[in-house]
Design a protein around this motif. Structure first.
Motif, PDB file in Angstrom:
ATOM      1  N   VAL A 118       0.842  -1.196   0.000  1.00 36.75           N
ATOM      2  CA  VAL A 118       0.000   0.000   0.000  1.00 36.75           C
ATOM      3  C   VAL A 118       0.875   1.244   0.000  1.00 36.75           C
ATOM      4  O   VAL A 118       1.844   1.343   0.752  1.00 36.75           O
ATOM      5  N   SER A 119       0.534   2.196  -0.845  1.00 35.92           N
ATOM      6  CA  SER A 119       1.284   3.443  -0.924  1.00 35.92           C
ATOM      7  C   SER A 119       1.264   4.168   0.414  1.00 35.92           C
ATOM      8  O   SER A 119       0.267   4.142   1.139  1.00 35.92           O
ATOM      9  N   GLY A 120       2.367   4.836   0.719  1.00 35.24           N
ATOM     10  CA  GLY A 120       2.470   5.538   1.984  1.00 35.24           C
ATOM     11  C   GLY A 120       1.586   6.763   2.095  1.00 35.24           C
ATOM     12  O   GLY A 120       1.391   7.289   3.195  1.00 35.24           O
ATOM     13  N   ASP A 121       1.028   7.244   0.970  1.00 36.55           N
ATOM     14  CA  ASP A 121       0.224   8.457   1.033  1.00 36.55           C
ATOM     15  C   ASP A 121      -1.278   8.201   1.002  1.00 36.55           C
ATOM     16  O   ASP A 121      -2.069   9.117   0.774  1.00 36.55           O
ATOM     17  N   ILE A 122      -1.709   6.949   1.223  1.00 34.20           N
ATOM     18  CA  ILE A 122      -3.128   6.681   1.462  1.00 34.20           C
ATOM     19  C   ILE A 122      -3.247   5.852   2.731  1.00 34.20           C
ATOM     20  O   ILE A 122      -2.312   5.156   3.129  1.00 34.20           O
ATOM     21  N   ASN A 123      -4.396   5.948   3.385  1.00 34.54           N
ATOM     22  CA  ASN A 123      -4.588   5.210   4.625  1.00 34.54           C
ATOM     23  C   ASN A 123      -5.227   3.848   4.354  1.00 34.54           C
ATOM     24  O   ASN A 123      -5.572   3.511   3.215  1.00 34.54           O
ATOM     25  N   THR A 124      -5.396   3.081   5.417  1.00 30.04           N
ATOM     26  CA  THR A 124      -5.903   1.713   5.270  1.00 30.04           C
ATOM     27  C   THR A 124      -7.298   1.686   4.674  1.00 30.04           C
ATOM     28  O   THR A 124      -7.593   0.869   3.790  1.00 30.04           O
ATOM     29  N   MET A 125      -8.182   2.554   5.129  1.00 30.61           N
ATOM     30  CA  MET A 125      -9.547   2.558   4.615  1.00 30.61           C
ATOM     31  C   MET A 125      -9.592   2.941   3.137  1.00 30.61           C
ATOM     32  O   MET A 125     -10.384   2.381   2.366  1.00 30.61           O
ATOM     33  N   GLN A 126      -8.741   3.868   2.729  1.00 33.25           N
ATOM     34  CA  GLN A 126      -8.684   4.220   1.315  1.00 33.25           C
ATOM     35  C   GLN A 126      -8.189   3.044   0.478  1.00 33.25           C
ATOM     36  O   GLN A 126      -8.694   2.804  -0.623  1.00 33.25           O
ATOM     37  N   ALA A 127      -7.211   2.319   0.997  1.00 30.92           N
ATOM     38  CA  ALA A 127      -6.705   1.144   0.285  1.00 30.92           C
ATOM     39  C   ALA A 127      -7.785   0.080   0.152  1.00 30.92           C
ATOM     40  O   ALA A 127      -7.954  -0.527  -0.918  1.00 30.92           O
ATOM     41  N   ILE A 128      -8.519  -0.150   1.234  1.00 31.15           N
ATOM     42  CA  ILE A 128      -9.602  -1.137   1.199  1.00 31.15           C
ATOM     43  C   ILE A 128     -10.672  -0.724   0.192  1.00 31.15           C
ATOM     44  O   ILE A 128     -11.190  -1.550  -0.574  1.00 31.15           O
ATOM     45  N   LEU A 129     -11.000   0.566   0.163  1.00 29.16           N
ATOM     46  CA  LEU A 129     -12.008   1.065  -0.779  1.00 29.16           C
ATOM     47  C   LEU A 129     -11.538   0.882  -2.223  1.00 29.16           C
ATOM     48  O   LEU A 129     -12.316   0.448  -3.086  1.00 29.16           O
ATOM     49  N   CYS A 130     -10.274   1.198  -2.494  1.00 35.47           N
ATOM     50  CA  CYS A 130      -9.726   0.994  -3.840  1.00 35.47           C
ATOM     51  C   CYS A 130      -9.858  -0.458  -4.266  1.00 35.47           C
ATOM     52  O   CYS A 130     -10.311  -0.763  -5.384  1.00 35.47           O
ATOM     53  N   GLU A 131      -9.467  -1.368  -3.384  1.00 39.64           N
ATOM     54  CA  GLU A 131      -9.523  -2.794  -3.707  1.00 39.64           C
ATOM     55  C   GLU A 131     -10.955  -3.280  -3.879  1.00 39.64           C
ATOM     56  O   GLU A 131     -11.246  -4.094  -4.758  1.00 39.64           O
ATOM     57  N   ALA A 132     -11.862  -2.773  -3.038  1.00 39.89           N
ATOM     58  CA  ALA A 132     -13.264  -3.187  -3.132  1.00 39.89           C
ATOM     59  C   ALA A 132     -13.873  -2.756  -4.460  1.00 39.89           C
ATOM     60  O   ALA A 132     -14.594  -3.529  -5.111  1.00 39.89           O
ATOM     61  N   ILE A 133     -13.591  -1.536  -4.885  1.00 38.74           N
ATOM     62  CA  ILE A 133     -14.129  -1.038  -6.150  1.00 38.74           C
ATOM     63  C   ILE A 133     -13.558  -1.832  -7.327  1.00 38.74           C
ATOM     64  O   ILE A 133     -14.294  -2.277  -8.221  1.00 38.74           O
ATOM     65  N   ALA A 134     -12.242  -2.025  -7.331  1.00 35.81           N
ATOM     66  CA  ALA A 134     -11.609  -2.756  -8.426  1.00 35.81           C
ATOM     67  C   ALA A 134     -12.101  -4.200  -8.489  1.00 35.81           C
ATOM     68  O   ALA A 134     -12.348  -4.742  -9.576  1.00 35.81           O
ATOM     69  N   THR A 135     -12.236  -4.819  -7.328  1.00 41.62           N
ATOM     70  CA  THR A 135     -12.707  -6.204  -7.280  1.00 41.62           C
ATOM     71  C   THR A 135     -14.143  -6.301  -7.773  1.00 41.62           C
ATOM     72  O   THR A 135     -14.504  -7.236  -8.493  1.00 41.62           O
ATOM     73  N   PHE A 136     -14.971  -5.332  -7.400  1.00 42.16           N
ATOM     74  CA  PHE A 136     -16.366  -5.327  -7.868  1.00 42.16           C
ATOM     75  C   PHE A 136     -16.414  -5.278  -9.391  1.00 42.16           C
ATOM     76  O   PHE A 136     -17.167  -6.024 -10.026  1.00 42.16           O
ATOM     77  N   PHE A 137     -15.630  -4.396  -9.989  1.00 42.46           N
ATOM     78  CA  PHE A 137     -15.616  -4.300 -11.445  1.00 42.46           C
ATOM     79  C   PHE A 137     -15.240  -5.633 -12.081  1.00 42.46           C
ATOM     80  O   PHE A 137     -15.856  -6.075 -13.057  1.00 42.46           O
ATOM     81  N   LEU A 138     -14.223  -6.265 -11.514  1.00 43.33           N
ATOM     82  CA  LEU A 138     -13.755  -7.527 -12.076  1.00 43.33           C
ATOM     83  C   LEU A 138     -14.808  -8.619 -11.971  1.00 43.33           C
ATOM     84  O   LEU A 138     -15.126  -9.301 -12.957  1.00 43.33           O
ATOM     85  N   VAL A 139     -15.378  -8.800 -10.794  1.00 45.36           N
ATOM     86  CA  VAL A 139     -16.373  -9.850 -10.597  1.00 45.36           C
ATOM     87  C   VAL A 139     -17.630  -9.555 -11.413  1.00 45.36           C
ATOM     88  O   VAL A 139     -18.259 -10.466 -11.967  1.00 45.36           O
ATOM     89  N   PHE A 140     -17.990  -8.288 -11.520  1.00 46.66           N
ATOM     90  CA  PHE A 140     -19.144  -7.898 -12.331  1.00 46.66           C
ATOM     91  C   PHE A 140     -18.944  -8.325 -13.786  1.00 46.66           C
ATOM     92  O   PHE A 140     -19.858  -8.861 -14.423  1.00 46.66           O
ATOM     93  N   VAL A 141     -17.754  -8.096 -14.310  1.00 48.27           N
ATOM     94  CA  VAL A 141     -17.463  -8.482 -15.694  1.00 48.27           C
ATOM     95  C   VAL A 141     -17.475 -10.003 -15.843  1.00 48.27           C
ATOM     96  O   VAL A 141     -17.974 -10.530 -16.840  1.00 48.27           O
TER      97      VAL A 141
END
Length: 231
Positions: A118-141
């Motif tokens: 995880v990049s040092g300039d985002i926090n844990t919740m932002q990282a989780i949100l990024c992964e959740a959105i990306a994963t949703f797109f993938l599973v949706f497809v």
């Protein structure tokens, strides 16, 4: 039992290829002094699309998130789902050892075998949100192309594309979505203190007007995919 072995082998080989090719693309780009973001995005998308196409007649999940989605929607028996996930994690682990064997130690340590940080300039919740959105797109497809019987028959091509897009979008933040990579490859026997500042492909590129170091932060994804039927 025979059917379980077929599924296990398909998932194992698919994830082995995905993690090895994806990690190798990052490490090779780093050795060539290139920004690994674009090579990683292209390599992960291509190999995922190819391996999903090759394995989808048997399973073609190649990502724990996809397998869990199939279990939740009762498209796969829970025990078979566990077989898939074990195969995925084992395939990722073997791929990590293969990367460690064929690349120089210094490159393996610098890139963490192409693993996710995880990049040092985002926090844990932002990282989780990024992964959740990306994963949703993938599973949706996946469900919209490989699962829907009325969808165009495009093999794994459409499933590889969201992985490429996800890596381009959030690869510099979290590494993009594939849990098998995140759980296994980034920690497979390489050096480093594990801190969030040991980021794949980091390169100081000067100072911005606020005086902060500008970094190119790149980390691959799938498979995630969680990361992907694919990655």
């Amino acid at each position: 039992m025979r059917d379980s072995w077929r599924h296990f082998v398909a998932e194992f080989i698919g994830i082995l290829a995905f993690v090895f090719v994806g990690g190798a693309s990052i490490m090779s780009a780093t050795m060539s002094n290139l920004n690994p973001l674009l090579p990683a995005a292209i390599a992960h998308g291509l190999i995922l699309g190819i391996m999903v196409t090759a394995t989808m007649r048997i399973s073609g999940h190649l990502n724990p998130a996809v397998t869990i989605g199939f279990m939740v929607t009762k498209r796969i028996e829970p025990m078979m789902g566990v077989v898939h996930i074990i195969a995925q994690l084992l395939g990722a682990a073997i791929a990590a050892y293969a990367l460690k064997a064929v690349f120089p130690v210094g490159v393996a340590e610098a890139t963490r075998l192409g693993g996710q940080v995880v990049s040092g300039d985002i926090n844990t919740m932002q990282a989780i949100l990024c992964e959740a959105i990306a994963t949703f797109f993938l599973v949706f497809v996946v469900f919209g192309t490989a699962v829907d019987p009325h969808a165009p028959k495009v093999g794994g091509f459409a499933i590889g594309l969201p992985v490429t897009a996800d890596i381009l979008a959030i690869g510099s933040r979290t590494g993009a979505s594939d849990e098998s990579r995140a759980l296994v490859r980034a920690r497979r026997g390489v050096g480093g203190d594990g801190g969030t500042d040991r980021v794949l492909g980091r390169a100081d590129s000067g100072r911005d007007r606020g005086g902060a170091t500008v970094r190119r932060i790149v980390s691959a994804s799938w498979e995630g995919a969680g990361g992907t039927c694919g990655g």
